[in-house]
Design a protein around this motif. Structure first.
Motif, PDB file in Angstrom:
ATOM      1  N   GLN A 172       0.827  -1.207   0.000  1.00  0.00           N
ATOM      2  CA  GLN A 172       0.000   0.000   0.000  1.00  0.00           C
ATOM      3  C   GLN A 172       0.863   1.259   0.000  1.00  0.00           C
ATOM      4  O   GLN A 172       0.545   2.249  -0.673  1.00  0.00           O
ATOM      5  CB  GLN A 172      -0.963  -0.005   1.195  1.00  0.00           C
ATOM      6  CG  GLN A 172      -2.029  -1.070   1.124  1.00  0.00           C
ATOM      7  CD  GLN A 172      -2.805  -1.009  -0.176  1.00  0.00           C
ATOM      8  OE1 GLN A 172      -3.277   0.039  -0.596  1.00  0.00           O
ATOM      9  NE2 GLN A 172      -2.925  -2.157  -0.841  1.00  0.00           N
ATOM     10  N   ALA A 173       1.974   1.219   0.737  1.00  0.00           N
ATOM     11  CA  ALA A 173       2.891   2.360   0.774  1.00  0.00           C
ATOM     12  C   ALA A 173       3.508   2.602  -0.600  1.00  0.00           C
ATOM     13  O   ALA A 173       3.597   3.751  -1.068  1.00  0.00           O
ATOM     14  CB  ALA A 173       3.978   2.119   1.821  1.00  0.00           C
ATOM     15  N   ALA A 174       3.912   1.537  -1.271  1.00  0.00           N
ATOM     16  CA  ALA A 174       4.509   1.678  -2.612  1.00  0.00           C
ATOM     17  C   ALA A 174       3.495   2.248  -3.593  1.00  0.00           C
ATOM     18  O   ALA A 174       3.833   3.114  -4.412  1.00  0.00           O
ATOM     19  CB  ALA A 174       5.048   0.329  -3.094  1.00  0.00           C
ATOM     20  N   LEU A 175       2.251   1.774  -3.527  1.00  0.00           N
ATOM     21  CA  LEU A 175       1.213   2.288  -4.420  1.00  0.00           C
ATOM     22  C   LEU A 175       0.987   3.787  -4.194  1.00  0.00           C
ATOM     23  O   LEU A 175       0.853   4.552  -5.156  1.00  0.00           O
ATOM     24  CB  LEU A 175      -0.093   1.506  -4.224  1.00  0.00           C
ATOM     25  CG  LEU A 175      -0.069   0.067  -4.745  1.00  0.00           C
ATOM     26  CD1 LEU A 175      -1.284  -0.700  -4.223  1.00  0.00           C
ATOM     27  CD2 LEU A 175      -0.007   0.027  -6.259  1.00  0.00           C
ATOM     28  N   CYS A 176       0.971   4.213  -2.937  1.00  0.00           N
ATOM     29  CA  CYS A 176       0.799   5.645  -2.645  1.00  0.00           C
ATOM     30  C   CYS A 176       1.983   6.466  -3.132  1.00  0.00           C
ATOM     31  O   CYS A 176       1.806   7.557  -3.678  1.00  0.00           O
ATOM     32  CB  CYS A 176       0.606   5.860  -1.148  1.00  0.00           C
ATOM     33  SG  CYS A 176      -1.017   5.410  -0.554  1.00  0.00           S
ATOM     34  N   ALA A 177       3.186   5.945  -2.947  1.00  0.00           N
ATOM     35  CA  ALA A 177       4.382   6.662  -3.410  1.00  0.00           C
ATOM     36  C   ALA A 177       4.372   6.808  -4.926  1.00  0.00           C
ATOM     37  O   ALA A 177       4.701   7.875  -5.456  1.00  0.00           O
ATOM     38  CB  ALA A 177       5.644   5.943  -2.937  1.00  0.00           C
ATOM     39  N   LEU A 178       3.977   5.761  -5.617  1.00  0.00           N
ATOM     40  CA  LEU A 178       3.900   5.839  -7.079  1.00  0.00           C
ATOM     41  C   LEU A 178       2.877   6.888  -7.513  1.00  0.00           C
ATOM     42  O   LEU A 178       3.121   7.634  -8.465  1.00  0.00           O
ATOM     43  CB  LEU A 178       3.553   4.473  -7.676  1.00  0.00           C
ATOM     44  CG  LEU A 178       4.692   3.457  -7.681  1.00  0.00           C
ATOM     45  CD1 LEU A 178       4.171   2.078  -8.043  1.00  0.00           C
ATOM     46  CD2 LEU A 178       5.815   3.887  -8.609  1.00  0.00           C
ATOM     47  N   GLU A 179       1.773   6.961  -6.815  1.00  0.00           N
ATOM     48  CA  GLU A 179       0.754   7.965  -7.149  1.00  0.00           C
ATOM     49  C   GLU A 179       1.339   9.374  -7.047  1.00  0.00           C
ATOM     50  O   GLU A 179       1.048  10.241  -7.867  1.00  0.00           O
ATOM     51  CB  GLU A 179      -0.460   7.816  -6.227  1.00  0.00           C
ATOM     52  CG  GLU A 179      -1.579   8.774  -6.534  1.00  0.00           C
ATOM     53  CD  GLU A 179      -2.173   8.603  -7.931  1.00  0.00           C
ATOM     54  OE1 GLU A 179      -2.543   9.636  -8.530  1.00  0.00           O
ATOM     55  OE2 GLU A 179      -2.268   7.468  -8.427  1.00  0.00           O
ATOM     56  N   LEU A 180       2.185   9.599  -6.054  1.00  0.00           N
ATOM     57  CA  LEU A 180       2.814  10.916  -5.889  1.00  0.00           C
ATOM     58  C   LEU A 180       3.778  11.257  -7.017  1.00  0.00           C
ATOM     59  O   LEU A 180       4.116  12.421  -7.212  1.00  0.00           O
ATOM     60  CB  LEU A 180       3.559  10.991  -4.560  1.00  0.00           C
ATOM     61  CG  LEU A 180       2.766  11.421  -3.353  1.00  0.00           C
ATOM     62  CD1 LEU A 180       3.646  11.419  -2.118  1.00  0.00           C
ATOM     63  CD2 LEU A 180       2.128  12.771  -3.552  1.00  0.00           C
ATOM     64  N   LEU A 181       4.250  10.241  -7.727  1.00  0.00           N
ATOM     65  CA  LEU A 181       5.169  10.482  -8.843  1.00  0.00           C
ATOM     66  C   LEU A 181       4.450  10.825 -10.147  1.00  0.00           C
ATOM     67  O   LEU A 181       5.098  11.154 -11.136  1.00  0.00           O
ATOM     68  CB  LEU A 181       6.060   9.257  -9.060  1.00  0.00           C
ATOM     69  CG  LEU A 181       7.179   9.086  -8.041  1.00  0.00           C
ATOM     70  CD1 LEU A 181       7.830   7.723  -8.183  1.00  0.00           C
ATOM     71  CD2 LEU A 181       8.205  10.199  -8.166  1.00  0.00           C
ATOM     72  N   MET A 182       3.125  10.759 -10.129  1.00  0.00           N
ATOM     73  CA  MET A 182       2.367  11.112 -11.352  1.00  0.00           C
ATOM     74  C   MET A 182       2.382  12.618 -11.550  1.00  0.00           C
ATOM     75  O   MET A 182       2.171  13.372 -10.607  1.00  0.00           O
ATOM     76  CB  MET A 182       0.928  10.624 -11.235  1.00  0.00           C
ATOM     77  CG  MET A 182       0.780   9.109 -11.265  1.00  0.00           C
ATOM     78  SD  MET A 182       1.248   8.388 -12.838  1.00  0.00           S
ATOM     79  CE  MET A 182      -0.147   8.868 -13.847  1.00  0.00           C
ATOM     80  N   PRO A 183       2.642  13.072 -12.783  1.00  0.00           N
ATOM     81  CA  PRO A 183       2.539  14.517 -13.043  1.00  0.00           C
ATOM     82  C   PRO A 183       1.132  14.987 -12.691  1.00  0.00           C
ATOM     83  O   PRO A 183       0.147  14.323 -12.986  1.00  0.00           O
ATOM     84  CB  PRO A 183       2.789  14.621 -14.550  1.00  0.00           C
ATOM     85  CG  PRO A 183       3.545  13.385 -14.896  1.00  0.00           C
ATOM     86  CD  PRO A 183       3.027  12.311 -13.969  1.00  0.00           C
ATOM     87  N   GLY A 184       1.066  16.102 -12.008  1.00  0.00           N
ATOM     88  CA  GLY A 184      -0.221  16.650 -11.618  1.00  0.00           C
ATOM     89  C   GLY A 184      -0.852  15.975 -10.420  1.00  0.00           C
ATOM     90  O   GLY A 184      -2.022  16.199 -10.125  1.00  0.00           O
ATOM     91  N   ALA A 185      -0.085  15.127  -9.715  1.00  0.00           N
ATOM     92  CA  ALA A 185      -0.624  14.456  -8.529  1.00  0.00           C
ATOM     93  C   ALA A 185      -1.024  15.490  -7.490  1.00  0.00           C
ATOM     94  O   ALA A 185      -0.412  16.552  -7.374  1.00  0.00           O
ATOM     95  CB  ALA A 185       0.413  13.501  -7.939  1.00  0.00           C
ATOM     96  N   SER A 186      -2.041  15.167  -6.749  1.00  0.00           N
ATOM     97  CA  SER A 186      -2.518  16.080  -5.702  1.00  0.00           C
ATOM     98  C   SER A 186      -1.426  16.251  -4.656  1.00  0.00           C
ATOM     99  O   SER A 186      -0.556  15.393  -4.511  1.00  0.00           O
ATOM    100  CB  SER A 186      -3.799  15.546  -5.070  1.00  0.00           C
ATOM    101  OG  SER A 186      -3.524  14.302  -4.433  1.00  0.00           O
ATOM    102  N   PRO A 187      -1.491  17.324  -3.892  1.00  0.00           N
ATOM    103  CA  PRO A 187      -0.436  17.607  -2.926  1.00  0.00           C
ATOM    104  C   PRO A 187      -0.252  16.557  -1.849  1.00  0.00           C
ATOM    105  O   PRO A 187       0.796  16.454  -1.281  1.00  0.00           O
ATOM    106  CB  PRO A 187      -0.863  18.938  -2.299  1.00  0.00           C
ATOM    107  CG  PRO A 187      -1.732  19.561  -3.324  1.00  0.00           C
ATOM    108  CD  PRO A 187      -2.413  18.442  -4.031  1.00  0.00           C
ATOM    109  N   ALA A 188      -1.243  15.787  -1.534  1.00  0.00           N
ATOM    110  CA  ALA A 188      -1.101  14.769  -0.493  1.00  0.00           C
ATOM    111  C   ALA A 188      -1.552  13.434  -1.039  1.00  0.00           C
ATOM    112  O   ALA A 188      -2.512  13.370  -1.784  1.00  0.00           O
ATOM    113  CB  ALA A 188      -1.929  15.154   0.733  1.00  0.00           C
ATOM    114  N   PRO A 189      -0.833  12.360  -0.651  1.00  0.00           N
ATOM    115  CA  PRO A 189      -1.226  11.040  -1.156  1.00  0.00           C
ATOM    116  C   PRO A 189      -2.548  10.577  -0.581  1.00  0.00           C
ATOM    117  O   PRO A 189      -2.989  11.038   0.409  1.00  0.00           O
ATOM    118  CB  PRO A 189      -0.073  10.143  -0.684  1.00  0.00           C
ATOM    119  CG  PRO A 189       0.581  10.844   0.436  1.00  0.00           C
ATOM    120  CD  PRO A 189       0.324  12.303   0.239  1.00  0.00           C
TER     121      PRO A 189
END
Length: 176
Positions: free
Chosen positions: A159-176
Protein backbone atom coordinates in the motif's frame (compact mmCIF):
# COMPACT_ATOMS: atom_id res chain seq x y z
CA UNK A 1 -3.80 -12.95 -22.00
CA UNK A 2 -1.36 -14.96 -24.07
CA UNK A 3 1.76 -13.21 -22.74
CA UNK A 4 3.34 -15.13 -19.86
CA UNK A 5 3.47 -13.17 -16.60
CA UNK A 6 7.15 -12.36 -16.07
CA UNK A 7 7.35 -10.61 -12.70
CA UNK A 8 7.41 -11.48 -9.04
CA UNK A 9 5.58 -8.28 -8.18
CA UNK A 10 1.81 -7.81 -7.81
CA UNK A 11 0.08 -6.85 -11.07
CA UNK A 12 -1.44 -3.69 -9.58
CA UNK A 13 2.00 -2.44 -8.53
CA UNK A 14 3.56 -3.09 -11.94
CA UNK A 15 0.59 -1.50 -13.73
CA UNK A 16 0.83 1.63 -11.59
CA UNK A 17 4.58 1.78 -12.20
CA UNK A 18 3.88 1.54 -15.94
CA UNK A 19 1.50 4.50 -15.69
CA UNK A 20 4.12 6.50 -13.76
CA UNK A 21 6.82 5.77 -16.36
CA UNK A 22 4.52 6.56 -19.30
CA UNK A 23 3.15 9.78 -17.76
CA UNK A 24 6.56 11.08 -16.76
CA UNK A 25 8.01 10.19 -20.17
CA UNK A 26 5.21 12.20 -21.81
CA UNK A 27 5.88 15.10 -19.41
CA UNK A 28 9.64 14.97 -20.06
CA UNK A 29 10.37 14.42 -16.36
CA UNK A 30 13.02 12.31 -14.67
CA UNK A 31 12.17 10.76 -11.32
CA UNK A 32 13.98 9.34 -8.30
CA UNK A 33 12.91 7.77 -5.03
CA UNK A 34 14.28 7.57 -1.50
CA UNK A 35 12.94 4.49 0.25
CA UNK A 36 13.10 3.25 3.80
CA UNK A 37 10.25 0.92 4.84
CA UNK A 38 9.64 -0.28 1.28
CA UNK A 39 13.35 -1.13 0.92
CA UNK A 40 13.53 -0.90 -2.87
CA UNK A 41 10.05 -2.15 -3.75
CA UNK A 42 9.23 1.08 -5.61
CA UNK A 43 12.52 0.88 -7.54
CA UNK A 44 11.80 -2.76 -8.39
CA UNK A 45 8.35 -1.87 -9.70
CA UNK A 46 9.61 1.03 -11.80
CA UNK A 47 12.38 -1.04 -13.33
CA UNK A 48 9.96 -3.84 -14.27
CA UNK A 49 8.96 -1.50 -17.11
CA UNK A 50 11.08 -1.88 -20.23
CA UNK A 51 12.60 1.47 -21.18
CA UNK A 52 12.17 2.91 -17.68
CA UNK A 53 15.78 4.13 -17.71
CA UNK A 54 14.82 7.15 -19.79
CA UNK A 55 12.57 8.30 -16.91
CA UNK A 56 13.79 6.64 -13.71
CA UNK A 57 17.10 8.09 -12.60
CA UNK A 58 17.85 6.60 -9.18
CA UNK A 59 16.60 4.88 -6.10
CA UNK A 60 18.27 5.34 -2.75
CA UNK A 61 17.37 2.83 -0.05
CA UNK A 62 18.22 4.15 3.39
CA UNK A 63 16.87 1.66 5.90
CA UNK A 64 19.14 2.68 8.80
CA UNK A 65 19.23 6.18 10.25
CA UNK A 66 22.98 6.33 9.55
CA UNK A 67 22.29 5.72 5.85
CA UNK A 68 19.68 8.50 5.86
CA UNK A 69 22.32 10.83 7.27
CA UNK A 70 25.19 9.65 5.05
CA UNK A 71 23.42 9.24 1.70
CA UNK A 72 20.54 11.72 1.89
CA UNK A 73 22.08 14.24 4.29
CA UNK A 74 19.19 14.01 6.77
CA UNK A 75 20.48 15.79 9.86
CA UNK A 76 20.89 13.92 13.12
CA UNK A 77 18.91 16.75 14.76
CA UNK A 78 15.87 15.95 12.57
CA UNK A 79 16.12 12.24 13.33
CA UNK A 80 16.63 12.78 17.07
CA UNK A 81 13.89 15.39 17.38
CA UNK A 82 11.17 13.92 15.16
CA UNK A 83 12.22 10.31 14.60
CA UNK A 84 12.82 8.36 11.41
CA UNK A 85 9.07 8.05 10.79
CA UNK A 86 8.09 11.71 10.56
CA UNK A 87 7.19 14.36 8.03
CA UNK A 88 10.43 16.18 8.83
CA UNK A 89 12.50 13.10 8.01
CA UNK A 90 10.54 12.21 4.86
CA UNK A 91 10.86 15.80 3.65
CA UNK A 92 14.61 15.81 4.33
CA UNK A 93 14.92 12.47 2.48
CA UNK A 94 13.06 13.84 -0.56
CA UNK A 95 15.22 16.96 -0.59
CA UNK A 96 18.37 14.85 -0.18
CA UNK A 97 17.37 12.65 -3.12
CA UNK A 98 16.77 15.74 -5.22
CA UNK A 99 20.25 17.05 -4.39
CA UNK A 100 21.91 13.66 -4.97
CA UNK A 101 20.38 13.13 -8.43
CA UNK A 102 19.46 14.99 -11.59
CA UNK A 103 15.79 14.04 -11.19
CA UNK A 104 13.05 16.61 -11.67
CA UNK A 105 10.90 15.11 -8.92
CA UNK A 106 11.61 12.80 -6.00
CA UNK A 107 9.42 10.93 -3.57
CA UNK A 108 10.55 9.71 -0.17
CA UNK A 109 8.88 7.12 2.01
CA UNK A 110 9.52 6.04 5.60
CA UNK A 111 7.35 4.04 7.95
CA UNK A 112 6.67 1.11 10.23
CA UNK A 113 5.75 -2.03 8.31
CA UNK A 114 5.71 -4.28 11.38
CA UNK A 115 5.10 -6.65 12.89
CA UNK A 116 7.21 -4.95 15.58
CA UNK A 117 8.39 -1.37 15.94
CA UNK A 118 5.09 0.39 16.48
CA UNK A 119 4.27 2.62 19.43
CA UNK A 120 0.98 4.10 20.61
CA UNK A 121 1.87 7.37 18.83
CA UNK A 122 3.23 5.65 15.71
CA UNK A 123 1.54 2.28 15.38
CA UNK A 124 2.45 -0.43 12.89
CA UNK A 125 1.14 0.67 9.50
CA UNK A 126 2.19 4.32 9.90
CA UNK A 127 3.86 5.52 6.70
CA UNK A 128 5.06 9.02 5.81
CA UNK A 129 5.48 10.32 2.26
CA UNK A 130 7.12 13.46 0.88
CA UNK A 131 7.61 14.80 -2.64
CA UNK A 132 10.17 17.37 -3.74
CA UNK A 133 10.33 19.05 -7.12
CA UNK A 134 13.39 20.70 -8.65
CA UNK A 135 12.95 24.46 -8.82
CA UNK A 136 10.05 24.52 -6.37
CA UNK A 137 10.01 26.85 -3.42
CA UNK A 138 11.60 24.81 -0.59
CA UNK A 139 8.77 26.01 1.67
CA UNK A 140 6.30 24.28 -0.67
CA UNK A 141 6.23 21.09 1.38
CA UNK A 142 4.29 18.15 -0.02
CA UNK A 143 4.10 15.51 2.69
CA UNK A 144 1.53 13.37 4.44
CA UNK A 145 1.10 10.56 6.95
CA UNK A 146 -1.00 7.49 6.17
CA UNK A 147 -2.26 4.93 8.67
CA UNK A 148 -2.68 1.62 6.85
CA UNK A 149 -3.24 -0.32 10.06
CA UNK A 150 -1.73 -3.65 10.98
CA UNK A 151 -2.42 -5.34 7.63
CA UNK A 152 0.76 -7.37 7.68
CA UNK A 153 4.26 -6.36 6.66
CA UNK A 154 3.70 -7.16 2.99
CA UNK A 155 0.35 -5.37 2.96
CA UNK A 156 1.79 -2.19 4.49
CA UNK A 157 4.71 -2.19 2.06
CA UNK A 158 2.46 -2.74 -0.96
CA UNK A 159 0.00 0.00 0.00
CA UNK A 160 2.89 2.36 0.77
CA UNK A 161 4.51 1.68 -2.61
CA UNK A 162 1.21 2.29 -4.42
CA UNK A 163 0.80 5.65 -2.64
CA UNK A 164 4.38 6.66 -3.41
CA UNK A 165 3.90 5.84 -7.08
CA UNK A 166 0.75 7.97 -7.15
CA UNK A 167 2.81 10.92 -5.89
CA UNK A 168 5.17 10.48 -8.84
CA UNK A 169 2.37 11.11 -11.35
CA UNK A 170 2.54 14.52 -13.04
CA UNK A 171 -0.22 16.65 -11.62
CA UNK A 172 -0.62 14.46 -8.53
CA UNK A 173 -2.52 16.08 -5.70
CA UNK A 174 -0.44 17.61 -2.93
CA UNK A 175 -1.10 14.77 -0.49
CA UNK A 176 -1.23 11.04 -1.16
Amino acid sequence: MSERRNTLLPDELVEQARQVIDANRAAGRRIAVAESCTAGLICAALTEIAGSSDVFEAGIVTYADEAKMDLLKVSSDVLETFGAVSIATAWAMAQGALKATRADVTVAITGIAGPEGGTPRKPVGTVVFARARRGADPKEMVADVKQFGDIGRGGVRLQAALCALELLMPGASPAP
